[in-house]
Design a protein around this motif. Sequence first.
Motif, PDB file in Angstrom:
ATOM      1  N   GLN A  25       4.283 -25.889  -5.661  1.00 15.36           N
ATOM      2  CA  GLN A  25       5.282 -24.991  -5.171  1.00 15.36           C
ATOM      3  C   GLN A  25       6.085 -24.008  -5.895  1.00 15.36           C
ATOM      4  N   ASP A  26       6.443 -24.587  -7.122  1.00 12.38           N
ATOM      5  CA  ASP A  26       7.202 -23.515  -8.063  1.00 12.38           C
ATOM      6  C   ASP A  26       6.385 -22.458  -8.244  1.00 12.38           C
ATOM      7  N   GLU A  27       4.885 -22.601  -8.375  1.00 13.74           N
ATOM      8  CA  GLU A  27       3.999 -21.584  -8.724  1.00 13.74           C
ATOM      9  C   GLU A  27       3.713 -20.588  -7.430  1.00 13.74           C
ATOM     10  N   ILE A  28       3.765 -21.310  -6.349  1.00 16.62           N
ATOM     11  CA  ILE A  28       3.816 -20.440  -4.859  1.00 16.62           C
ATOM     12  C   ILE A  28       4.949 -19.461  -4.960  1.00 16.62           C
ATOM     13  N   LYS A  29       6.077 -20.091  -5.140  1.00 14.28           N
ATOM     14  CA  LYS A  29       7.372 -19.426  -5.188  1.00 14.28           C
ATOM     15  C   LYS A  29       7.447 -18.230  -5.950  1.00 14.28           C
ATOM     16  N   ASP A  30       7.161 -18.374  -7.270  1.00 18.49           N
ATOM     17  CA  ASP A  30       7.066 -17.295  -8.202  1.00 18.49           C
ATOM     18  C   ASP A  30       6.132 -16.191  -7.763  1.00 18.49           C
ATOM     19  N   GLU A  31       4.743 -16.484  -7.198  1.00 20.50           N
ATOM     20  CA  GLU A  31       4.005 -15.619  -6.866  1.00 20.50           C
ATOM     21  C   GLU A  31       4.304 -14.950  -5.725  1.00 20.50           C
ATOM     22  N   LEU A  32       5.205 -15.597  -4.813  1.00 20.94           N
ATOM     23  CA  LEU A  32       5.576 -14.868  -3.497  1.00 20.94           C
ATOM     24  C   LEU A  32       6.633 -14.013  -3.928  1.00 20.94           C
ATOM     25  N   GLY A  33       7.519 -14.178  -4.819  1.00 17.85           N
ATOM     26  CA  GLY A  33       8.412 -13.376  -5.379  1.00 17.85           C
ATOM     27  C   GLY A  33       8.066 -12.090  -5.919  1.00 17.85           C
ATOM     28  N   ASP A  34       6.970 -12.353  -6.700  1.00 18.64           N
ATOM     29  CA  ASP A  34       6.296 -11.126  -7.261  1.00 18.64           C
ATOM     30  C   ASP A  34       5.624 -10.103  -6.267  1.00 18.64           C
ATOM     31  N   LEU A  35       4.930 -10.941  -5.227  1.00 17.23           N
ATOM     32  CA  LEU A  35       4.448 -10.022  -4.311  1.00 17.23           C
ATOM     33  C   LEU A  35       5.569  -9.306  -3.442  1.00 17.23           C
ATOM     34  N   PHE A  36       6.838 -10.050  -3.357  1.00 11.97           N
ATOM     35  CA  PHE A  36       7.669  -9.231  -2.612  1.00 11.97           C
ATOM     36  C   PHE A  36       8.248  -7.996  -3.538  1.00 11.97           C
ATOM     37  N   PHE A  37       8.373  -8.267  -4.941  1.00 12.36           N
ATOM     38  CA  PHE A  37       8.699  -7.208  -5.736  1.00 12.36           C
ATOM     39  C   PHE A  37       7.913  -6.055  -5.914  1.00 12.36           C
ATOM     40  N   THR A  38       6.477  -6.223  -5.561  1.00 15.35           N
ATOM     41  CA  THR A  38       5.676  -5.416  -5.723  1.00 15.35           C
ATOM     42  C   THR A  38       5.621  -4.266  -4.439  1.00 15.35           C
ATOM     43  N   LEU A  39       5.854  -5.096  -3.261  1.00 12.16           N
ATOM     44  CA  LEU A  39       6.408  -4.402  -2.125  1.00 12.16           C
ATOM     45  C   LEU A  39       7.347  -3.540  -2.130  1.00 12.16           C
ATOM     46  N   VAL A  40       8.457  -3.860  -2.782  1.00 11.02           N
ATOM     47  CA  VAL A  40       9.650  -3.062  -2.965  1.00 11.02           C
ATOM     48  C   VAL A  40       9.350  -2.046  -3.852  1.00 11.02           C
ATOM     49  N   SER A  41       8.247  -2.107  -4.744  1.00 10.65           N
ATOM     50  CA  SER A  41       7.884  -1.026  -5.677  1.00 10.65           C
ATOM     51  C   SER A  41       7.190   0.007  -4.710  1.00 10.65           C
ATOM     52  N   PHE A  42       6.141  -0.505  -3.568  1.00 10.82           N
ATOM     53  CA  PHE A  42       5.869   0.455  -2.668  1.00 10.82           C
ATOM     54  C   PHE A  42       6.662   1.288  -2.004  1.00 10.82           C
TER      55      PHE A  42
END
Length: 102
Positions: A25-42
Amino acid sequence: DIEGVYEKFDEELKELRAAVESSDQDEIKDELGDLFFTLVSFARHLKINPENALRSSNRKFISRFRFMEDQLKAQNKSVEEVNLSELESLWELAKESDQSEQ
């Protein structure tokens, strides 16, 4: 260069998939956050305010869901009483309704 953002998105999505497979769950949360951050970059590359885009999507979702509820109410049913296939059909009908209103 937006191509780099596409590549980063693919990378982050693969990492999220791996995290989900690991059930950490901790890794999932971190990776989901990274994906959100990438969407903000888009959004930044496309000169779109990401918060406004999300708010617009939320409004669209609420409108479509209400449409589904209204359709079910007319049939004396609730969301909890129908199967996934019926919900999917209603969702597609709601999307078509959105298109005809534009």
